[in-house]
Design a protein around this motif. Structure first.
Motif, mmCIF file in Angstrom:
data_model
loop_
_atom_site.group_PDB
_atom_site.id
_atom_site.type_symbol
_atom_site.label_atom_id
_atom_site.label_comp_id
_atom_site.label_asym_id
_atom_site.label_seq_id
_atom_site.Cartn_x
_atom_site.Cartn_y
_atom_site.Cartn_z
ATOM 1 N N GLU A 246 2.102 1.959 -3.478
ATOM 2 C CA GLU A 246 1.059 2.554 -4.327
ATOM 3 C C GLU A 246 0.840 4.029 -3.987
ATOM 4 N N GLN A 247 0.783 4.360 -2.698
ATOM 5 C CA GLN A 247 0.589 5.751 -2.299
ATOM 6 C C GLN A 247 1.765 6.629 -2.716
ATOM 7 N N ASN A 248 2.973 6.126 -2.548
ATOM 8 C CA ASN A 248 4.149 6.899 -2.944
ATOM 9 C C ASN A 248 4.198 7.127 -4.448
ATOM 10 N N ASN B 190 0.827 -1.211 0.000
ATOM 11 C CA ASN B 190 0.000 0.000 0.000
ATOM 12 C C ASN B 190 0.860 1.259 0.000
ATOM 13 N N ARG B 191 1.968 1.237 0.758
ATOM 14 C CA ARG B 191 2.871 2.388 0.787
ATOM 15 C C ARG B 191 3.472 2.651 -0.586
ATOM 16 N N VAL C 140 1.569 7.426 -6.344
ATOM 17 C CA VAL C 140 0.589 8.488 -6.623
ATOM 18 C C VAL C 140 1.180 9.854 -6.280
ATOM 19 N N LEU C 141 1.825 9.962 -5.112
ATOM 20 C CA LEU C 141 2.456 11.222 -4.729
ATOM 21 C C LEU C 141 3.561 11.609 -5.694
#
Length: 334
Positions: free
Chosen positions: A213-215, A210-211, A217-218
């Motif tokens: 994927e979030q990174n 999940n981290r 996106v950022l």
């Protein structure tokens, strides 16, 4: 006249003292020479006996090496994950206690049906230590500039865990090559079968995915902001001095900090991918060695140790005989 007489007496006394000193030195050298001569004569007198004892010791030591079966070992280099180092050492102590007790029922419960306790032993210790480099220190100092962002806490925790996690060496000693190798594999499977760490490991892997994927996106958002900033800068619509970026904590960061933040996101993605590759088991196996012969030290080998024991025993007997002769001298003088 009296003064001249006292001076002569002092000179003569000094000459006498020097003469006595040289006599003492000469006696000391004579004593050392007589001792060396006695040792030489003793060795010369017993040369055949000493040579015979050495040859006999070599023969006996060689025979013992042929009779006594050699001990084998398998070394497994591991790296504990998720703070499981204490668990590793505890479970090794448990296994060694069961080996000392020859508890066949315990080993049958973990899938080892046929076990040979002869020479069987398990030890564990630190394999190597990692040293923090200057580059790593600069990276941690850079993270302090973003200490209020959400991703920094996870980054710092990952870095500290990585630097405090050492590789460890599990050594299996045994005499039967086939059974010993199978025993080592079964034990490693048992060590990694802990249900608690399996659950924690699965959660950790999900968090890492999940981290990532979030990174990502950022990272895409940062790239778009940088692209818009570059386009505006090329068109001349906004001055450089007024350009500011608002992060998720509502603090303003200039464009240079934005590039540093991008690098941190990239390194965080790389670290999480590395975690996913490493954290497959509670105790990651770095290298599972092949069976090898346990090499003894030079003085631990029978072919060397036995002759030394024979020679020392002969010297001890000679010394006791010498003391016995000295003890009988007063009786003979009477």
């Amino acid at each position: 006249m009296a003064e001249n007489q006292s001076i002569k007496n002092q000179d003569s006394s000094d000459e006498i003292d020097l003469g006595q000193l040289f006599q003492l030195i000469g006696r000391g050298f004579n004593a050392i020479f007589r001792f060396i001569l006695r040792v030489f004569l003793y060795l010369k007198k017993n040369a055949f006996i000493l040579i015979g004892l050495i040859l006999l010791g070599l023969a006996v030591g060689y025979g013992l090496n042929q009779i006594v079966s050699k001990r084998l070992k398998t070394e497994v280099i591991v790296k504990p994950q998720l703070n499981s180092k204490n668990y590793l050492y505890d479970v090794i102590d448990e296994l060694q206690s069961n080996i000392a007790a020859k508890d066949t029922s315990f080993f049958q419960s973990i899938g080892i049906m046929d076990i040979d306790f002869s020479g069987l032993e398990i030890t564990v210790g630190k394999a190597m230590e990692e040293v923090t480099s200057e580059t790593d220190m600069q990276y941690l100092e850079l993270l302090q500039n973003f200490e209020n962002t959400n991703a920094i806490a996870d980054l710092l925790r990952a870095e500290l865990e990585d630097k405090s996690s050492f590789s460890h060496r599990i050594t299996f000693y045994y005499k039967n090559k086939e059974k010993g190798s199978e025993f080592a594999k079964k034990v490693m499977d048992y060590i990694n079968s802990n249900s608690y760490f399996d659950d924690v490991l699965q959660i950790t892997r999900n968090n890492a995915e999940n981290r990532i994927e979030q990174n990502q996106v950022l990272l895409e958002q940062v790239d778009r902001i940088v692209t818009n900033y570059t386009n505006n800068l090329a068109s001349g619509n906004n001055p450089i001095s007024s350009e500011r970026i608002i992060l998720d904590n509502q603090e303003q960061v200039n464009i240079a900090d934005l590039f540093q933040y991008k690098n941190i996101l990239i390194r965080d993605i790389e670290a999480k991918k590395l975690e996913l590759a490493e954290q497959l088991q509670p105790i990651s196996i770095i290298n599972f060695g092949k069976p090898q012969i346990v090499r003894k030290s030079f003085f631990g080998k029978n072919i060397v140790l036995v002759p030394i024991v024979f020679i020392l025993f002969f010297f001890l007997i000679s010394f006791l005989r010498y003391l016995n002769r000295k003890a009988k001298l007063p009786e003979n003088s009477k």
